[in-house]
Enzyme design. Structure first.
Site, PDB file in Angstrom:
ATOM      1  CG  ASP A  29      -5.266   1.248   3.044  1.00 37.64           C
ATOM      2  OD1 ASP A  29      -5.662   1.548   1.908  1.00 37.64           O
ATOM      3  OD2 ASP A  29      -4.061   1.038   3.305  1.00 37.64           O
ATOM      4  CG  ASP A  64      -6.443   4.629   8.560  1.00 34.36           C
ATOM      5  OD1 ASP A  64      -5.274   4.259   8.340  1.00 34.36           O
ATOM      6  OD2 ASP A  64      -7.443   3.938   8.289  1.00 34.36           O
TER       7      ASP A  64
END
Length: 225
Positions: free
Chosen positions: A11, A9
């Site tokens: 953010d 991922d």
């Protein structure tokens, strides 16, 4: 040599985007006349694709208002990036881990709720075009926690679930990984709490990149055993 795939991922996992995301949500809400969100509200929806995230954030808003909110959110980010003093901040150790994995022959994928434009901006800003072997985002298919982003990384890179782990800071990442039958590693420094990651099915939770490196090494040892 056995293939190994680490899907990240962005953010809250690699990039500390908590401030800019909250500010963009606030500015976008003001622009369309919606109540401005608190950080506690905002942190629960980060990781979802933008429109779905805003629908969860303000379920009382109709589809047209959500689309307007999404537009204003994007405009806020464009303003941020137009400011010469704006900097996106990596979590300590993030780049070193990516570079180490690349040097050691890992495949590196991305699974993010960002738009494709947002992905390309991150790759440009940090010079990561040669680091990531594949990337899937909110523009490409179903939003997290649907397993699409992980399974597509595996498919295009020719890796099966037993050779794949997903690293993320949100419960959506853990549920996505579990649905894809990949190993789910939660990181505690992002948007969701340790308790939320655990409840979403994280196989393990790490608290800094040194711990993450150890978890990656242990996974690699199992993969080649």
């Amino acid at each position: 040599m056995s293939l190994k795939l680490a899907v990240f991922d962005v953010d809250g996992t690699l990039v500390d985007s908590r401030g800019p995301i909250l500010q963009a949500l606030i500015e976008g809400a003001r622009a369309v006349g919606l109540d401005t969100p608190s950080y506690e509200e905002a942190r629960h929806i980060v990781g979802l694709s933008l429109v779905e995230a805003l629908q969860h954030l303000r379920p009382e808003a109709d589809a047209a208002l959500i689309e307007a909110y999404a537009h204003e959110y994007k405009q806020a980010f464009l303003r941020f990036h137009a400011d010469p003093d704006f900097r996106e901040i990596l979590y300590p150790g993030a780049e070193a881990t990516l570079l180490r994995l690349k040097a050691e022959g890992w495949l590196i994928g991305m699974a993010t709720g960002k738009s494709r434009r947002g992905v390309n901006r991150v790759l440009d800003v940090f010079g990561w075009h040669d680091i990531f072997d594949a990337s899937y985002c909110g523009d490409d298919g179903p939003s997290k926690p649907h397993p699409f982003m992980v399974t597509e990384n595996m498919r295009v890179l020719g890796v099966d679930a037993s050779q794949t782990l997903m690293i993320g800071d949100a419960s959506f990442d853990m549920r996505m990984a579990r649905e894809a039958r990949a190993h789910a590693i939660g990181v505690s420094w992002g948007f969701h709490t340790v308790e939320e990651l655990d409840a979403a099915g994280a196989h393990q939770i790490v608290h800094d990149f040194t711990e993450l490196d150890g978890a990656l090494n242990a996974f690699e040892a199992r993969a080649v055993a």
